[in-house]
Enzyme design. Structure first.
Site, PDB file in Angstrom:
ATOM      1  N   LEU A   1       2.460   6.453  -4.937  1.00 55.25           N
ATOM      2  CA  LEU A   1       3.734   7.362  -5.655  1.00 55.25           C
ATOM      3  C   LEU A   1       3.020   8.704  -6.381  1.00 55.25           C
ATOM      4  O   LEU A   1       3.906   9.437  -6.751  1.00 55.25           O
ATOM      5  CB  LEU A   1       4.146   6.294  -6.675  1.00 55.25           C
ATOM      6  CG  LEU A   1       4.926   5.024  -5.894  1.00 55.25           C
ATOM      7  CD1 LEU A   1       5.540   4.081  -6.921  1.00 55.25           C
ATOM      8  CD2 LEU A   1       5.920   5.272  -4.706  1.00 55.25           C
TER       9      LEU A   1
ATOM     10  N   ASP B   1       0.798   2.510   3.604  1.00 56.32           N
ATOM     11  CA  ASP B   1      -0.034   3.463   3.234  1.00 56.32           C
ATOM     12  C   ASP B   1       0.700   5.090   3.045  1.00 56.32           C
ATOM     13  O   ASP B   1       0.186   5.995   3.177  1.00 56.32           O
ATOM     14  CB  ASP B   1      -1.282   3.961   4.094  1.00 56.32           C
ATOM     15  CG  ASP B   1      -2.360   4.592   3.537  1.00 56.32           C
ATOM     16  OD1 ASP B   1      -2.432   5.187   2.473  1.00 56.32           O
ATOM     17  OD2 ASP B   1      -3.604   5.037   4.268  1.00 56.32           O
TER      18      ASP B   1
ATOM     19  N   ASP C   1      -8.543   2.241  -3.348  1.00 55.71           N
ATOM     20  CA  ASP C   1      -8.096   3.077  -1.894  1.00 55.71           C
ATOM     21  C   ASP C   1      -8.118   4.549  -2.032  1.00 55.71           C
ATOM     22  O   ASP C   1      -7.810   5.152  -3.272  1.00 55.71           O
ATOM     23  CB  ASP C   1      -6.991   2.369  -1.790  1.00 55.71           C
ATOM     24  CG  ASP C   1      -6.207   3.146  -0.526  1.00 55.71           C
ATOM     25  OD1 ASP C   1      -6.825   3.098   0.635  1.00 55.71           O
ATOM     26  OD2 ASP C   1      -5.550   3.920  -0.730  1.00 55.71           O
TER      27      ASP C   1
ATOM     28  N   HIS D   1       0.752  -1.316   0.087  1.00 57.83           N
ATOM     29  CA  HIS D   1       0.131  -0.046   0.192  1.00 57.83           C
ATOM     30  C   HIS D   1       0.686   1.350   0.148  1.00 57.83           C
ATOM     31  O   HIS D   1       1.286   1.885   1.019  1.00 57.83           O
ATOM     32  CB  HIS D   1      -1.015   0.114   1.116  1.00 57.83           C
ATOM     33  CG  HIS D   1      -1.940   0.858   1.418  1.00 57.83           C
ATOM     34  ND1 HIS D   1      -3.263   0.732   1.916  1.00 57.83           N
ATOM     35  CD2 HIS D   1      -1.987   2.251   0.906  1.00 57.83           C
ATOM     36  CE1 HIS D   1      -4.134   1.582   1.666  1.00 57.83           C
ATOM     37  NE2 HIS D   1      -3.272   2.756   0.954  1.00 57.83           N
TER      38      HIS D   1
HETATM   39 ZN   LIG Z   1      -4.091   4.763   0.835  1.00 68.29          ZN
END
Ligand SMILES: [Zn+2]
Length: 443
Positions: A72, A316, A163, A69
């Protein structure tokens, strides 16, 4: 053919020190370190011919980390991060593979975008960049993206996620799971019932109430977790829960696993370490989605990671440009940097208190994420014949986090000025040294 020798290290922090020889990307010898070193005229003359020697006495050798996760930001927000800068952050953090989330601009909902990100990752060459495909077109939640085309593309997309948004419509999620089962790919869900989080900026609890911040209730996450567990059961599909943040989510995942449902889950470093007491500062740096919860949730997440109910750590990693974070708390964009600090946070929250050992770190940061996402060459045992995707960690080192010194273009770390343990000494991708002592080696 390049040979690298790592001397005096201990795989998983266990046993006596060994020298590990890597030949053309593969581990070819693991031999006990000769007392006094190679200069003492030890028997291992083949090793002394290595092109590069990493003196690593006192270190722990782990399989290279895999992050399920990562954001970029390329394409679209290269002012916050690029594939190149994010790859450098990953290498410094000990990562050899990252999954780049689909909420770019444009969204990665076609093979054109996923192939572009994949090709950029290959060109940079510091870490294997696996693009995540969107589940729905434009992350809008209404119409499935062309998952089959992305899965068959050169990037061979294996992981799909909206996401940043929840696939909130239960019928769309059901179809996505059925389709994913046929393709043998994985859906990763950002569990957030949108109706329950309208306007929310902080965990719904006493802190948010006192600070006058709109609350994000635990039930918004937990209701989607249990719904998706049941949908995955009915579809015979696998589902993965992104950034689990509540004690209740842990109990629901435990229940679902007990039922034999193919559910996995990740926890972020920041949800292991930080709680909503940080919001007293009104500093937008601490705004994240899902929000920092209460200390009881943090404790439950640590315990669940230690006992395997939560499978792995995922960063994340969410870079944001300064103007998107240095503003009123409720206006700040949610997200925090994570790639370079993840190991230190895991070492501090999980290893130092004895919840897991270094083999446990390998499990939650490398072995499990590689298994869940189906990467054949990552998360492998440290043995002769295996591909040399490796991380060398100095467990006795300490370093102070400075956002400006991180490899990311953005500097939104929640750990500014905090001293963390266990810095990465070196990272190797298929036997090539991508980072040593914080210095990244671009190809
Ligand atoms: Zn995320």
């Amino acid at each position: 053919m390049t040979t690298v020798l790592i001397t005096g290290t201990r795989p998983y922090g266990e046993g006596d020190p060994v020298d590990v020889l890597i030949d053309d990307g593969v581990i070819t010898r693991i031999v006990p370190t000769v007392a006094g070193g190679r200069d003492a005229g030890g028997p291992d003359s083949a090793a002394s011919a290595a092109d590069e020697v990493i003196e690593a006495a006192g270190t722990v050798l782990l399989p290279g980390f895999v992050d399920m996760h990562t954001h970029l930001r390329e394409p679209g927000r290269e002012d916050a991060e690029t594939v190149r800068s994010g790859s450098a952050a990953a290498a410094r953090g000990g990562y050899t593979a990252v999954f780049a989330m689909a909420n770019t601009e444009p969204v990665a909902d076609t093979a054109v975008v996923t192939d572009h990100v994949y090709a950029q990752g290959q060109a940079v060459g510091l870490v294997d960049v696996h693009p995540v495909g969107a589940v729905t077109k434009g992350l809008a939640g209404a119409e499935l993206a062309e998952m089959g085309v992305m899965a068959a593309s050169s990037a061979a997309v294996r992981l799909f996620s909206d996401d940043g948004h929840c696939v909130a419509d239960p019928l769309i999620m059901r179809r996505a799971l059925e389709y994913a089962r046929g393709l043998d790919v994985l859906i990763a869900q950002h569990a957030e019932e949108p109706r329950l989080t309208e306007g929310a900026v902080a965990h719904e609890g006493p802190t948010a109430a006192r600070l006058g911040l709109a609350g994000w209730p635990r039930a918004a996450e937990e209701s989607i977790v249990i719904r998706d567990a049941l949908l995955a059961r009915d579809a015979g599909a696998r589902v993965h829960i992104c950034h689990a943040s509540t004690a209740g989510t842990v109990e629901l995942i435990r229940w679902a696993k007990d039922q034999g449902i193919a559910i996995t889950a990740e926890v972020t470093p920041h949800h292991l370490m930080l709680d909503d007491a940080r919001l007293e500062s009104y500093d937008g740096i601490f705004r994240v989605n899902p929000p920092l919860r209460e200390e009881s949730d943090t404790r439950a997440l640590r315990a669940a990671l230690a006992d395997g109910v939560v499978d792995c750590v995922a960063t994340d990693h969410a870079p944001h440009a300064a103007q998107d974070k240095c503003c009123e708390f409720s206006q700040a964009r949610p997200g925090m940097l994570g790639l370079e600090t993840a190991l230190g946070v895991v070492a501090q929250t999980m290893v130092a208190p004895g919840l897991i050992d270094w083999r446990g770190v390998a499990d939650v940061m490398s072995v499990r994420p590689a298994q869940i996402t189906g990467l054949p060459d990552h998360g492998r045992p440290i043995e002769v014949g295996e591909t040399a995707n490796l991380t060398v960690v100095d467990p006795d080192s300490a370093w102070t986090v400075r956002g400006a010194e991180l490899a990311s273009i953005a500097d939104n770390t929640p750990y500014e000025d905090l001293t963390l343990p266990a810095r990465v000494r070196a990272t190797l991708l298929r036997g090539r040294v991508t980072c040593v002592d914080g210095k990244v080696r671009a190809r």
